[in-house]
Design a protein around this motif. Structure first.
Motif, PDB file in Angstrom:
ATOM      1  N   ARG A 193      18.799  18.990  -6.974  1.00  0.00           N
ATOM      2  CA  ARG A 193      18.693  17.770  -6.168  1.00  0.00           C
ATOM      3  C   ARG A 193      17.348  17.088  -6.387  1.00  0.00           C
ATOM      4  O   ARG A 193      17.269  15.859  -6.491  1.00  0.00           O
ATOM      5  CB  ARG A 193      18.876  18.090  -4.678  1.00  0.00           C
ATOM      6  CG  ARG A 193      20.316  18.377  -4.271  1.00  0.00           C
ATOM      7  CD  ARG A 193      20.481  18.325  -2.764  1.00  0.00           C
ATOM      8  NE  ARG A 193      19.628  19.291  -2.084  1.00  0.00           N
ATOM      9  CZ  ARG A 193      19.967  20.544  -1.842  1.00  0.00           C
ATOM     10  NH1 ARG A 193      21.139  21.005  -2.238  1.00  0.00           N
ATOM     11  NH2 ARG A 193      19.147  21.356  -1.206  1.00  0.00           N
ATOM     12  N   ALA A 194      16.283  17.905  -6.457  1.00  0.00           N
ATOM     13  CA  ALA A 194      14.947  17.341  -6.661  1.00  0.00           C
ATOM     14  C   ALA A 194      14.857  16.666  -8.028  1.00  0.00           C
ATOM     15  O   ALA A 194      14.264  15.588  -8.168  1.00  0.00           O
ATOM     16  CB  ALA A 194      13.889  18.439  -6.534  1.00  0.00           C
ATOM     17  N   TYR A 195      15.465  17.307  -9.023  1.00  0.00           N
ATOM     18  CA  TYR A 195      15.425  16.739 -10.376  1.00  0.00           C
ATOM     19  C   TYR A 195      16.224  15.439 -10.443  1.00  0.00           C
ATOM     20  O   TYR A 195      15.772  14.442 -11.026  1.00  0.00           O
ATOM     21  CB  TYR A 195      15.982  17.739 -11.384  1.00  0.00           C
ATOM     22  CG  TYR A 195      15.977  17.214 -12.805  1.00  0.00           C
ATOM     23  CD1 TYR A 195      14.785  17.081 -13.499  1.00  0.00           C
ATOM     24  CD2 TYR A 195      17.159  16.829 -13.428  1.00  0.00           C
ATOM     25  CE1 TYR A 195      14.766  16.584 -14.798  1.00  0.00           C
ATOM     26  CE2 TYR A 195      17.151  16.328 -14.720  1.00  0.00           C
ATOM     27  CZ  TYR A 195      15.949  16.219 -15.402  1.00  0.00           C
ATOM     28  OH  TYR A 195      15.933  15.709 -16.676  1.00  0.00           O
ATOM     29  N   ARG A 196      17.400  15.421  -9.824  1.00  0.00           N
ATOM     30  CA  ARG A 196      18.218  14.217  -9.817  1.00  0.00           C
ATOM     31  C   ARG A 196      17.506  13.076  -9.080  1.00  0.00           C
ATOM     32  O   ARG A 196      17.562  11.922  -9.507  1.00  0.00           O
ATOM     33  CB  ARG A 196      19.580  14.499  -9.162  1.00  0.00           C
ATOM     34  CG  ARG A 196      20.487  15.389  -9.997  1.00  0.00           C
ATOM     35  CD  ARG A 196      21.867  15.556  -9.343  1.00  0.00           C
ATOM     36  NE  ARG A 196      22.587  14.288  -9.282  1.00  0.00           N
ATOM     37  CZ  ARG A 196      23.276  13.775 -10.282  1.00  0.00           C
ATOM     38  NH1 ARG A 196      23.337  14.396 -11.439  1.00  0.00           N
ATOM     39  NH2 ARG A 196      23.920  12.626 -10.138  1.00  0.00           N
ATOM     40  N   LYS A 197      16.825  13.419  -7.987  1.00  0.00           N
ATOM     41  CA  LYS A 197      16.072  12.401  -7.248  1.00  0.00           C
ATOM     42  C   LYS A 197      14.975  11.812  -8.129  1.00  0.00           C
ATOM     43  O   LYS A 197      14.765  10.598  -8.164  1.00  0.00           O
ATOM     44  CB  LYS A 197      15.457  13.025  -5.994  1.00  0.00           C
ATOM     45  CG  LYS A 197      14.664  12.040  -5.156  1.00  0.00           C
ATOM     46  CD  LYS A 197      14.052  12.718  -3.936  1.00  0.00           C
ATOM     47  CE  LYS A 197      13.208  11.728  -3.133  1.00  0.00           C
ATOM     48  NZ  LYS A 197      12.542  12.383  -1.975  1.00  0.00           N
ATOM     49  N   GLU A 198      14.287  12.693  -8.859  1.00  0.00           N
ATOM     50  CA  GLU A 198      13.216  12.235  -9.750  1.00  0.00           C
ATOM     51  C   GLU A 198      13.759  11.311 -10.835  1.00  0.00           C
ATOM     52  O   GLU A 198      13.174  10.266 -11.129  1.00  0.00           O
ATOM     53  CB  GLU A 198      12.531  13.448 -10.392  1.00  0.00           C
ATOM     54  CG  GLU A 198      11.409  13.091 -11.357  1.00  0.00           C
ATOM     55  CD  GLU A 198      10.846  14.299 -12.074  1.00  0.00           C
ATOM     56  OE1 GLU A 198      10.046  14.106 -13.011  1.00  0.00           O
ATOM     57  OE2 GLU A 198      11.213  15.436 -11.725  1.00  0.00           O
ATOM     58  N   MET A 199      14.898  11.681 -11.429  1.00  0.00           N
ATOM     59  CA  MET A 199      15.480  10.871 -12.495  1.00  0.00           C
ATOM     60  C   MET A 199      15.970   9.523 -11.958  1.00  0.00           C
ATOM     61  O   MET A 199      15.808   8.491 -12.606  1.00  0.00           O
ATOM     62  CB  MET A 199      16.634  11.618 -13.170  1.00  0.00           C
ATOM     63  CG  MET A 199      16.194  12.834 -13.977  1.00  0.00           C
ATOM     64  SD  MET A 199      14.935  12.441 -15.218  1.00  0.00           S
ATOM     65  CE  MET A 199      15.821  11.301 -16.270  1.00  0.00           C
ATOM     66  N   LYS A 200      16.565   9.525 -10.763  1.00  0.00           N
ATOM     67  CA  LYS A 200      17.018   8.272 -10.158  1.00  0.00           C
ATOM     68  C   LYS A 200      15.841   7.338  -9.894  1.00  0.00           C
ATOM     69  O   LYS A 200      15.945   6.117 -10.069  1.00  0.00           O
ATOM     70  CB  LYS A 200      17.774   8.555  -8.854  1.00  0.00           C
ATOM     71  CG  LYS A 200      19.163   9.146  -9.056  1.00  0.00           C
ATOM     72  CD  LYS A 200      19.829   9.439  -7.719  1.00  0.00           C
ATOM     73  CE  LYS A 200      21.220  10.014  -7.915  1.00  0.00           C
ATOM     74  NZ  LYS A 200      21.870  10.341  -6.619  1.00  0.00           N
ATOM     75  N   GLU A 201      14.720   7.916  -9.475  1.00  0.00           N
ATOM     76  CA  GLU A 201      13.529   7.102  -9.225  1.00  0.00           C
ATOM     77  C   GLU A 201      12.977   6.521 -10.525  1.00  0.00           C
ATOM     78  O   GLU A 201      12.516   5.370 -10.557  1.00  0.00           O
ATOM     79  CB  GLU A 201      12.467   7.947  -8.521  1.00  0.00           C
ATOM     80  CG  GLU A 201      12.818   8.276  -7.078  1.00  0.00           C
ATOM     81  CD  GLU A 201      11.865   9.264  -6.434  1.00  0.00           C
ATOM     82  OE1 GLU A 201      11.034   9.860  -7.177  1.00  0.00           O
ATOM     83  OE2 GLU A 201      11.953   9.478  -5.209  1.00  0.00           O
ATOM     84  N   LYS A 202      13.030   7.309 -11.603  1.00  0.00           N
ATOM     85  CA  LYS A 202      12.565   6.817 -12.907  1.00  0.00           C
ATOM     86  C   LYS A 202      13.442   5.660 -13.390  1.00  0.00           C
ATOM     87  O   LYS A 202      12.945   4.673 -13.930  1.00  0.00           O
ATOM     88  CB  LYS A 202      12.570   7.952 -13.935  1.00  0.00           C
ATOM     89  CG  LYS A 202      11.478   8.975 -13.730  1.00  0.00           C
ATOM     90  CD  LYS A 202      11.588  10.122 -14.717  1.00  0.00           C
ATOM     91  CE  LYS A 202      11.240   9.698 -16.124  1.00  0.00           C
ATOM     92  NZ  LYS A 202      11.227  10.854 -17.056  1.00  0.00           N
ATOM     93  N   ILE A 203      14.735   5.787 -13.176  1.00  0.00           N
ATOM     94  CA  ILE A 203      15.666   4.718 -13.559  1.00  0.00           C
ATOM     95  C   ILE A 203      15.416   3.478 -12.704  1.00  0.00           C
ATOM     96  O   ILE A 203      15.349   2.356 -13.212  1.00  0.00           O
ATOM     97  CB  ILE A 203      17.127   5.195 -13.418  1.00  0.00           C
ATOM     98  CG1 ILE A 203      17.438   6.271 -14.466  1.00  0.00           C
ATOM     99  CG2 ILE A 203      18.103   4.027 -13.559  1.00  0.00           C
ATOM    100  CD1 ILE A 203      18.772   6.966 -14.271  1.00  0.00           C
TER     101      ILE A 203
END
Length: 307
Positions: A207-217
């Motif tokens: 979940r933390a990784y997906r949140k980070e990637m969504k923020e980068k996008i």
């Protein structure tokens, strides 16, 4: 005979701000292999944080069993850590709970907050088992009522009472099915009804990784490169269909390439542009896209255009 014991437990939290539960009580019930109660306790502790306002507001259907002042008089989680670890790791016993993934997560978070080693254990999730068997999702009190448990004896969101209701529901299920508790928990059908603290940790990391990637996008939404490396998409606007976001690593690389090729990606297009799909959408979706004044672009065609 090597008798097993069964531990039912439940946690209550002062708050879950930032997705981290701060335990203020951990109730447990220890039973023998016929689910006769051997020991039960509500371990009340000082969460050393503020309480979410709604827990004492009378709203939302959740009310803690004790006052804020009472919680404050108790030791913190660290003081109970050794006993809690012993409770969950003593040999030859099963651990169980209702929606127990949440409780495992709370225990993990408490270990992190107080710099203690994670407690390695797995627990049977009665909620998952009952939902799968009976094809419906219900609250613990609803299942308890359906199984004939006398709810007047117990208080919801008092950890030890929720643990007791969980045990009584499983005991009623044993009677209904004609199986012992061990036969249910060791059956092939229940293999996937156990959750380990490692699984909870892995899920949290994901979940933390997906949140980070969504923020980068998201940081690239609406951005136009002042000096694009290539100009194959110069001045073009794009929106990605949700199917493209299933692989967030790929989605980020795609958004970055569109940016590098002079295009601009928006979370939701409000003017002329293209919506990118993995495959041709269904007719009704296609009609909605056209009604918005947008074009449909297949991913394979876009990838042929960008460098």
């Amino acid at each position: 005979m090597n008798h097993k014991t069964f531990v039912f437990f439940d946690c209550e939290c002062a708050n879950t701000f930032d997705g981290i539960g701060k335990i203020c009580s951990l109730g447990y019930v220890i039973c023998d292999d016929e689910l006769n109660v051997i020991e039960s306790e509500d371990v009340v502790m000082n969460p050393e944080c503020e309480f979410d306002w709604y827990l004492f507001s009378g709203k939302g259907g959740i009310k803690l069993a004790y006052s804020k002042d009472y919680f404050r008089t108790k030791p913190n989680f660290e003081s109970y850590y050794k006993d809690i670890k012993k409770l969950f790791t003593t040999g030859n016993r099963y651990i169980a709970g209702f929606a127990v993934g949440n409780d495992l997560s709370f225990v993990n978070s408490a270990c992190e907050r107080y710099n203690q080693n994670y407690i390695q254990f797995r627990a049977f999730d009665l909620e998952r088992y009952l939902e799968k068997k009976y094809g419906k999702k219900q609250k613990l009190t609803e299942w308890a009522g359906e199984f004939g448990v006398n709810l007047s004896k117990y208080e919801s969101h008092k950890s030890v009472d929720d643990a007791m209701m969980t045990m009584l529901c499983l005991k009623a299920e044993c009677k209904k099915s004609g199986l012992t508790v061990e036969e249910i928990l060791t059956s092939k059908e229940c293999k996937d009804d156990f959750i380990s603290n490692e699984q909870i940790l892995e899920a949290a990391e994901e979940r933390a990784y997906r949140k980070e990637m969504k923020e980068k996008i998201a940081r690239l939404y609406g951005k136009k490169s002042p000096k694009p490396h290539f100009k194959s998409l110069l001045g073009q606007n794009f929106e990605l269909d949700k199917s493209v976001y299933k692989d967030l690593d790929f989605a980020f690389e795609l958004v970055k390439k569109i940016y590098d090729n002079g295009g601009t990606v928006y979370e939701h297009l409000t003017s002329a542009g293209s919506v990118v799909f993995n495959d041709m959408p269904q007719k009704e979706v296609e009609a909605k896209i056209k009604k918005r004044g947008l074009k449909i672009l297949l991913l394979k065609d876009l990838r042929d255009t960008i460098k």
